[in-house]
Design an enzyme around this catalytic site. Structure first.
Site, PDB file in Angstrom:
ATOM      1  CE  LYS A  91      -3.701  -2.080   2.811  1.00  0.00           C
ATOM      2  NZ  LYS A  91      -4.845  -1.881   1.890  1.00  0.00           N
ATOM      3  NE  ARG A 139     -10.779  -9.913  -2.174  1.00  0.00           N
ATOM      4  CZ  ARG A 139     -11.068  -8.929  -3.028  1.00  0.00           C
ATOM      5  NH1 ARG A 139     -11.371  -9.204  -4.290  1.00  0.00           N
ATOM      6  NH2 ARG A 139     -11.052  -7.674  -2.631  1.00  0.00           N
TER       7      ARG A 139
END
Length: 497
Positions: free
Chosen positions: A275, A349
């Site tokens: 990030k 996920r």
């Protein structure tokens, strides 16, 4: 940390000392009980006039003013139009009232309005709003409390209401829910160097004191179960992963459980798909889903909910070391389905894939609801006042929506469909973990749907609501505890008839 107020309920009385709090409707209307509490109607009118106070919902006015009975400060709290109050409005009233009591040791709140009967459950909501507003996470501040603006002592608050019995009984339940919300807030607010997967699991184990059965699975057990998706995320960190299973058995007989699954990425750098540095510190909160599930289990156990409930949380840290998984890697989930890792920052996920399959396979629940700070895309779509709701079951989706409206933890349903499902097909594996820019929150939900089979299921994307959401009258914390009150209401309304 915050000093939680002590709250009791009483029949109407004239406050003898401390702070007197009264309610004022939009336009300036107030009850006779309010006038008696402050030593005369003219005092309420004068304070409102000087302050430009109109009685709008959640607005306040105050004055350092004595009464013959010994009150030193008077606070007016606006309730808007009494006939239109609902949802979380009573929590807002309680939070607004608490915001004005300052260092007072004694507070008397007179819950009365003209031509309106305030019910016991509404009084309990006011009290809950006060407790939630009192929360403050400052355990790492070393300045003295008075320099930090914190009260020197916990306030003793008396709420005067017509139906004291109902108020007390309802607040006993509400306090257990408050405990769950506060636990969720504490977990999300805690820095990642203090709260890793192991430490989070230890916090969950403390629920055993309330009668929750807690089982913690370590790395060896996860490998034996074949949780390649979860372990792939964890392999870049020196901190070992955990899967925590919490069981609350409150129903009679062998009733099938309801299940809640939470994403618990204790810190998310993004991994190799790292990030940007700006605001990365907020990723200590990427376990907001797991925090909510833990808080919910605390709430259910604390109020002795008459239901069988399972809480499962997958706890990992996503780091970019030399052993971290790479874009292009293919992992095999516990379900046997293979996943191509396109983006290591779509890691939540992967954790949920194994946690969902494990929960469904082991417990055969009536339904599964998962919570996750899953996508930035849901924040683009909905902002920070609604969480995204996805479901394969219309009845469950409607029940969740209604619970959200009732509690103020609002949801908005977003679509699922075969067109979106095709977007996560992979050239090299059964599926890929990222479908690109468009419909990001939807394709993430489609991914999760592949791991629940035919079980009724809902996914709540709480990325915009679990942390950093706008402050309101009953929450001034960076971490909101979103999901605990919502799911507790769902359980009460639908499964504890």
């Amino acid at each position: 940390m915050s000093k939680r107020p002590s709250i009791s309920f009483s029949e109407f009385e004239v406050p003898q000392k401390g702070v007197a709090v009264v309610l004022v409707a939009k336009g300036g209307g107030f009850a006779d009980e309010a006038a008696k509490a402050v030593g005369g109607a003219e005092k309420i009118a004068r304070i409102a006039d000087i302050s430009g106070f109109t009685g709008a919902l959640g607005k306040t006015a105050e004055a350092i003013e004595t009464t013959p009975a010994g009150v030193e400060k008077i606070v007016l709290v606006g309730v808007g139009e009494p006939g239109k109050l609902g949802n979380d409005d009573w929590l807002k009233i309680g939070g607004a009232a608490f915001s004005q009591i300052g260092n007072a040791e004694r507070v008397t709140l007179t819950l009365a309005l003209p031509e309106t009967t305030i019910a016991g459950d509404e009084a309990a909501d006011v009290a809950l709003g006060m407790v939630l507003r009192s929360y403050k996470f400052d355990r790492y501040k070393t300045r003295k409390s008075e320099e930090n603006g914190e009260p020197k002592h916990a306030a003793k608050i008396t709420i005067c209401v017509a139906d004291t019995h109902s108020a007390r009984k309802t607040f006993e339940v509400a306090e257990a829910v408050a405990d769950g919300v506060i636990q969720a807030r504490n977990l999300v607010n805690e820095p990642a160097n203090i709260l890793g997967p192991v430490e989070f699991a230890e916090e969950a184990e403390k629920l055993e004191k309330l009668g929750v059965k807690v089982e913690v699975l370590g790395e060896k057990e996860l490998k034996k179960l074949g949780m390649g998706a979860l372990l792939g995320v964890a392999q870049g960190s020196v901190r070992p992963p955990r899967l925590v299973v919490m069981e609350w058995h409150g129903a009679k007989g062998k009733e099938k459980p309801i299940a809640f699954v939470g994403k618990g990425v204790v810190f998310d750098t993004g991994g190799i798909s790292i990030k940007p540095a700006a605001n990365m510190e907020d990723m200590k909160g990427d376990m907001g889903g797991a925090a909510a599930v833990t808080g919910l289990m605390r709430a259910l156990a604390g109020r002795k909910a008459k239901v069988n409930a399972i809480g499962v949380i997958g706890l990992v840290e996503n780091m970019p070391d030399g052993n971290a998984q790479r874009p292009g890697d293919i992992v095999t989930s516990m379900s046997g389905q293979t996943i191509e890792v396109i983006n290591t920052d779509a890691e939540g996920r992967l954790v949920l894939a194994d946690a969902l399959h494990y929960t469904n396979d082991r417990f055969k629940p009536r339904f599964i609801i998962n919570l996750a700070t899953l996508t930035g895309a849901v924040m683009v779509a909905l902002g920070q006042y609604h969480a995204g709701l996805f479901s394969n079951d219309d009845e469950l989706a409607d029940q969740l929506y209604d619970a959200g409206q009732s509690t103020g933890e609002k949801l908005w349903r977003l679509p699922l469909g075969t067109e979106y499902d095709k977007m996560i097909d992979s050239k090299f594996a059964d599926m890929k973990n990222s479908a690109g820019r468009y419909g990001g929150s939807i394709t993430a939900a489609q991914f999760l749907k592949r791991f629940v089979g035919e079980t009724p299921w809902a996914h709540l994307d709480v990325a915009g609501t679990a942390m950093g959401s706008p402050a309101n009258e009953y929450n001034q914390s960076w971490a909101s505890g979103f999901g605990v009150r919502l799911l507790d209401r769902l359980v009460r309304d639908q499964f504890e008839s």
